[in-house]
Design an enzyme around this catalytic site. Structure first.
Site, short mmCIF file in Angstrom:
data_model
loop_
_atom_site.label_atom_id
_atom_site.label_comp_id
_atom_site.label_asym_id
_atom_site.label_seq_id
_atom_site.Cartn_x
_atom_site.Cartn_y
_atom_site.Cartn_z
N ARG A 40 -0.10 9.30 -9.85
CA ARG A 40 -0.15 8.09 -9.00
C ARG A 40 0.55 6.89 -9.65
O ARG A 40 1.15 6.06 -8.97
CB ARG A 40 -1.61 7.73 -8.70
CG ARG A 40 -2.32 8.75 -7.80
CD ARG A 40 -3.80 8.39 -7.67
NE ARG A 40 -3.98 7.04 -7.17
CZ ARG A 40 -3.97 6.71 -5.87
NH1 ARG A 40 -3.79 7.64 -4.96
NH2 ARG A 40 -4.14 5.47 -5.50
N TRP A 48 2.59 8.15 -2.06
CA TRP A 48 4.03 8.38 -2.28
C TRP A 48 4.22 9.30 -3.49
O TRP A 48 5.00 10.25 -3.45
CB TRP A 48 4.72 7.03 -2.51
CG TRP A 48 6.21 7.09 -2.71
CD1 TRP A 48 7.17 7.00 -1.76
CD2 TRP A 48 6.89 7.25 -3.96
NE1 TRP A 48 8.42 7.09 -2.33
CE2 TRP A 48 8.27 7.25 -3.69
CE3 TRP A 48 6.48 7.41 -5.29
CZ2 TRP A 48 9.25 7.38 -4.68
CZ3 TRP A 48 7.44 7.55 -6.28
CH2 TRP A 48 8.81 7.54 -5.97
N ARG A 98 -5.64 -2.18 8.24
CA ARG A 98 -6.79 -2.95 7.73
C ARG A 98 -6.27 -4.16 6.98
O ARG A 98 -5.14 -4.14 6.48
CB ARG A 98 -7.58 -2.11 6.71
CG ARG A 98 -8.38 -1.01 7.25
CD ARG A 98 -9.27 -0.44 6.13
NE ARG A 98 -8.50 0.24 5.09
CZ ARG A 98 -8.09 1.51 5.16
NH1 ARG A 98 -8.37 2.22 6.23
NH2 ARG A 98 -7.40 2.06 4.18
N ASN A 110 1.41 3.49 -2.76
CA ASN A 110 2.04 3.97 -3.99
C ASN A 110 1.48 5.33 -4.41
O ASN A 110 2.22 6.23 -4.83
CB ASN A 110 1.78 2.99 -5.15
CG ASN A 110 2.38 1.64 -4.92
OD1 ASN A 110 3.17 1.47 -4.01
ND2 ASN A 110 2.01 0.67 -5.73
N ASP A 127 0.83 -1.21 0.00
CA ASP A 127 0.00 0.00 0.00
C ASP A 127 0.87 1.26 0.00
O ASP A 127 2.01 1.24 0.46
CB ASP A 127 -0.89 -0.04 1.25
CG ASP A 127 -2.05 0.94 1.16
OD1 ASP A 127 -2.31 1.46 0.05
OD2 ASP A 127 -2.69 1.20 2.18
N SER A 169 -8.30 -5.51 4.42
CA SER A 169 -8.81 -5.25 3.07
C SER A 169 -9.08 -6.49 2.21
O SER A 169 -8.64 -6.53 1.05
CB SER A 169 -7.87 -4.30 2.33
OG SER A 169 -7.84 -3.07 3.00
N HIS A 213 3.21 3.47 -8.65
CA HIS A 213 3.10 2.05 -8.99
C HIS A 213 4.35 1.57 -9.73
O HIS A 213 4.82 0.45 -9.51
CB HIS A 213 1.85 1.80 -9.85
CG HIS A 213 0.56 2.15 -9.15
ND1 HIS A 213 0.29 1.75 -7.86
CD2 HIS A 213 -0.52 2.88 -9.55
CE1 HIS A 213 -0.91 2.20 -7.51
NE2 HIS A 213 -1.42 2.89 -8.51
N LEU A 255 11.61 -20.14 -5.10
CA LEU A 255 10.57 -19.30 -4.50
C LEU A 255 9.23 -19.50 -5.20
O LEU A 255 9.17 -19.49 -6.43
CB LEU A 255 10.98 -17.82 -4.59
CG LEU A 255 9.97 -16.85 -3.97
CD1 LEU A 255 10.01 -16.92 -2.45
CD2 LEU A 255 10.26 -15.41 -4.42
C1 FPP Z 1 -1.79 0.20 -3.41
O1 FPP Z 1 -1.33 1.54 -3.31
C2 FPP Z 1 -1.18 -0.43 -4.53
C3 FPP Z 1 -1.86 -0.95 -5.61
C4 FPP Z 1 -3.31 -0.93 -5.76
C5 FPP Z 1 -1.13 -1.56 -6.70
C6 FPP Z 1 0.03 -2.42 -6.33
C7 FPP Z 1 0.81 -2.62 -7.53
C8 FPP Z 1 2.15 -2.57 -7.62
C9 FPP Z 1 3.08 -2.42 -6.51
C10 FPP Z 1 2.71 -2.65 -8.95
C11 FPP Z 1 3.13 -3.90 -9.53
C12 FPP Z 1 2.91 -5.19 -8.94
C13 FPP Z 1 3.35 -6.31 -9.54
C14 FPP Z 1 3.15 -7.61 -8.91
C15 FPP Z 1 4.06 -6.27 -10.80
P1 FPP Z 1 -2.41 2.68 -3.43
O2 FPP Z 1 -2.46 3.11 -4.85
O3 FPP Z 1 -3.70 2.23 -2.85
O4 FPP Z 1 -1.76 3.80 -2.56
P2 FPP Z 1 -2.54 4.92 -1.74
O5 FPP Z 1 -3.24 4.22 -0.61
O6 FPP Z 1 -1.44 5.80 -1.30
O7 FPP Z 1 -3.49 5.60 -2.69
#
Ligand code: FPP
Length: 240
Positions: free
Chosen positions: A30, A22, A191, A19, A17, A193, A34, A128
């Site tokens: 956003r 950040w 959470r 991204n 969580d 989720s 990612h 793995l």
């Molecule tokens: C949650 O952060 C993150 C996601 C919904 C996407 C996770 C995806 C990646 C890390 C990219 C690639 C993954 C793989 C396996 C290649 P958020 O966007 O909800 O962050 P926020 O809570 O700050 O809005």
């Protein structure tokens, strides 16, 4: 100082969580968060076996994430395709077996085809065991399992009285995997989720403030050490 001889986690599952936040804190789109998040996935996948981890599960996209803007959803789907194309050979050479869990029928054909290809390519690897939860929701997974169980009962392949916890586990997307020992959530939210609700009954949770794009290998080691200091009793009494 005494040496901590507690076993390390075999199965670590991560809710990646933070991204979006950040990226916004840096005035970026956003999707940039990612993109940075993918780098962290690559690093953690590489590092995990060195810390005794046999199974790693990452939450990449939830059944609820479709509510996000079209720009973000399309960008994420394209990032997943790019990850598979770009990482497949390295994962295979590193003896990583990749599985995907979650609902497939709502995914774009191009992505679904790549997912199947990567699963087939790595199917014999015994290093793995990497599981990517993509369009995954725990309640959705349980509902799909119940549908399959109902069909098996209807066809006489299963008797209602034979249904046990083990039967239910065997009908879930995670049938081939052990339950997670440790579930980590980054970025300060406390959470779960809808992530692995059935499988996580005895998991230890670690919630940390670090956003996923900043979750480097030393942060990973930090959470593994928190896990090692936990006393897991599985309903038994405390051992002194
Ligand atoms: C949650 O952060 C993150 C996601 C919904 C996407 C996770 C995806 C990646 C890390 C990219 C690639 C993954 C793989 C396996 C290649 P958020 O966007 O909800 O962050 P926020 O809570 O700050 O809005």
């Amino acid at each position: 100082m005494s040496i901590n001889t507690a076993p390390s986690a075999d199965h670590v599952a991560i809710i990646m969580d933070g991204n979006g936040r950040w990226a916004r804190h840096r005035g970026l789109d956003r999707l940039e968060g990612h993109i940075k998040g993918v780098d962290r996935v690559r690093e953690i996948v590489r590092a995990a076996p060195g810390y005794g981890i046999g199974h790693l599960t990452v939450f990449a996209f939830s059944t609820e994430n479709w509510k996000r803007s079209e720009h973000e959803v399309t960008g994420l789907m394209s990032l997943f395709r790019r990850y598979i194309r770009g990482e497949a050979m390295t994962l295979h050479e590193d003896n990583v077996r990749v599985r995907f869990i979650g609902r497939r029928d709502q995914l774009d054909n191009r992505l679904d085809t790549l997912m199947k290809w990567l699963e087939r390519l790595t199917s014999k690897n015994n290093g793995l065991q990497l599981t990517v939860a993509l369009n995954y929701g725990g309640r959705d997974e349980i509902s799909r399992a119940v549908q399959r169980i109902a069909r098996a009962v209807q066809q006489g392949m299963l008797q209602p009285d034979d249904l046990s916890e083990g039967t239910i586990s065997n009908f879930l997307d995670t049938a081939e995997l052990p339950d997670p020992d440790l579930i980590v959530r980054t970025s300060g939210e406390h959470r779960t989720s809808n992530f692995l609700p059935w499988q996580s009954c005895y998991a230890e949770y670690v919630f940390i403030d670090t956003a996923w794009p900043d979750f480097n290998v030393s942060e990973f080691v930090r959470v593994l050490n928190i896990f090692r200091n936990r006393d897991r009793r599985f309903g038994d009494v405390i051992s002194l």
